[in-house]
Design a protein around this motif. Structure first.
Motif, PDB file in Angstrom:
ATOM      1  N   PRO A 124       0.835  -1.206   0.000  1.00 10.64           N
ATOM      2  CA  PRO A 124       0.000   0.000   0.000  1.00 10.64           C
ATOM      3  C   PRO A 124       0.867   1.252   0.000  1.00 10.64           C
ATOM      4  O   PRO A 124       1.880   1.316   0.683  1.00 10.64           O
ATOM      5  CB  PRO A 124      -0.802  -0.119   1.306  1.00 10.64           C
ATOM      6  N   LEU A 125       0.466   2.236  -0.797  1.00 14.20           N
ATOM      7  CA  LEU A 125       1.182   3.498  -0.848  1.00 14.20           C
ATOM      8  C   LEU A 125       0.538   4.477   0.121  1.00 14.20           C
ATOM      9  O   LEU A 125      -0.689   4.592   0.178  1.00 14.20           O
ATOM     10  CB  LEU A 125       1.151   4.078  -2.264  1.00 14.20           C
ATOM     11  N   LEU A 126       1.360   5.177   0.872  1.00 10.96           N
ATOM     12  CA  LEU A 126       0.866   6.167   1.820  1.00 10.96           C
ATOM     13  C   LEU A 126       1.126   7.553   1.243  1.00 10.96           C
ATOM     14  O   LEU A 126       2.268   7.931   0.998  1.00 10.96           O
ATOM     15  CB  LEU A 126       1.568   6.002   3.169  1.00 10.96           C
ATOM     16  N   LEU A 127       0.055   8.303   0.997  1.00 11.57           N
ATOM     17  CA  LEU A 127       0.156   9.603   0.364  1.00 11.57           C
ATOM     18  C   LEU A 127      -0.418  10.671   1.287  1.00 11.57           C
ATOM     19  O   LEU A 127      -1.429  10.437   1.957  1.00 11.57           O
ATOM     20  CB  LEU A 127      -0.625   9.627  -0.960  1.00 11.57           C
ATOM     21  N   ASP A 128       0.221  11.859   1.270  1.00 16.20           N
ATOM     22  CA  ASP A 128      -0.393  12.964   1.983  1.00 16.20           C
ATOM     23  C   ASP A 128      -1.473  13.589   1.094  1.00 16.20           C
ATOM     24  O   ASP A 128      -1.695  13.162  -0.035  1.00 16.20           O
ATOM     25  CB  ASP A 128       0.654  13.992   2.419  1.00 16.20           C
ATOM     26  N   ASP A 129      -2.160  14.609   1.600  1.00 17.34           N
ATOM     27  CA  ASP A 129      -3.295  15.181   0.876  1.00 17.34           C
ATOM     28  C   ASP A 129      -2.903  15.682  -0.510  1.00 17.34           C
ATOM     29  O   ASP A 129      -3.567  15.386  -1.513  1.00 17.34           O
ATOM     30  CB  ASP A 129      -3.905  16.336   1.685  1.00 17.34           C
TER      31      ASP A 129
END
Length: 325
Positions: A71-76
């Motif tokens: 899973p990729l964790l992205l900020d807004d």
């Protein structure tokens, strides 16, 4: 437990954002000790994330390649940028990418918080694609294979549809360069013993297996994009134009696309425009409509065409004035 889980997600996000991290850097970002960083790395490994470690004072951590996509964790801001990029890619020139991009966008929109979904939705509602002449499509698998060969410095054998028909070309691929409409491969042509620019949509796939490794050759100039621009705007055409604009490059550049010609600054008040065409009329109109005073340096045959177009415009203006009275 919640604090540990949140820290693991933060650690995973950091590892995804940059290729290499030292233990001290991670400890500083997470505000924990080095021992806690080592324990958290082990927890990520237990969860299936391949985290590579290099021992020693200069060692560190790197997120490796696993059997599955984590899973990729992205900020807004990253999430909005990815969503908008996927929407734009759905109308691009890479064959088959549109459907894949739309599927990925649909999955992403389901996960976006409402505040971000509204931002992406506003972009979609406010934009409409302006369709014109269809751009030649490029097979996505072919494009990926060429990019991998560029990265790995592997020779390729191409079946290329040029002006003289289909030919076999053995090349050392260097860079992929694209305009809004086309993809180009800059490569050393082994048979021609020189640099060549190939339109990727004219490469007949599928490609064979990558060939032998090669040592990259130095380019004739540092900027691959500038080299390809000159190649596609001048070299293939009968007439080569050199036009001096009495305006700074910064003023002329917004009115010139990389596929139409190349600009070179001469000083703060003038710039040189280089372009090619098989039609002198097309060249004359192209430079005349930019809205700046100019001089034709080459070819001299272009000047009579400019006079004829100027006379035609003058006659049209006269007719219009008489009808308006």
């Amino acid at each position: 437990m919640l604090e540990t889980s949140a820290r693991l997600l933060r650690l995973l996000s950091l590892l995804q954002s940059r290729r290499d991290w030292t233990g001290a850097e991670l400890a500083g970002r997470l505000r924990v000790g080095l021992r806690t960083v080592r324990r958290d790395v082990e927890r990520l490994r237990e969860l299936g994330y391949p985290v590579d470690a290099t021992p020693g004072v200069a060692g560190g951590y790197r997120l490796g390649v696993g059997a599955a996509l984590p899973p990729l964790l992205l900020d807004d801001e990253e999430a909005v940028a990815v969503a908008i990029s996927l929407r734009t890619a759905a109308t691009g020139s890479v064959a088959g990418l549109g459907e894949d991009a739309l599927r990925a966008l649909a999955k992403m929109q389901q996960l976006l918080p409402s505040r971000l979904r509204h931002r992406v939705g506003a972009f979609q509602d406010a934009t409409v694609a302006l369709t014109g002449a269809a751009a030649p499509e490029v097979n996505a698998d072919l494009l990926t294979a060429v990019a991998a060969a560029c990265r790995d410095h592997r020779r390729l054998r191409l079946r290329y549809r040029g002006r003289d028909g289909v030919s076999e070309r053995e090349v050392e691929p260097h860079r992929l360069v694209h305009t809004p409409r086309r993809w180009y491969l800059l490569a050393w042509d082994v048979g021609k013993d020189g640099w060549r620019t190939f339109r990727v949509d004219r490469v007949e796939g599928p490609l064979g297996l990558p060939g032998a490794r090669f040592t990259p050759r130095p380019l004739p100039e540092q900027d691959a994009a500038a080299y390809v621009s000159r190649s596609i705007t001048s070299a293939p055409y009968r007439y080569q134009a050199r036009v001096l604009f009495h305006a700074p490059l910064e003023a002329v550049a917004p009115r010139t696309s990389p596929g139409a010609g190349r600009l070179e600054a001469l000083d703060e008040r003038t710039c040189l425009f280089l372009a090619g065409s098989n039609s002198l009329d097309e060249l004359a109109v192209h430079v005349a409509v930019k809205g700046f005073d100019f001089e034709v340096l080459d070819p001299p045959e272009l000047v009579p065409h400019l006079r004829e177009i100027a006379a035609r415009m003058e006659r049209a203006a006269g007719h219009t004035e008489r009808h308006a009275r």
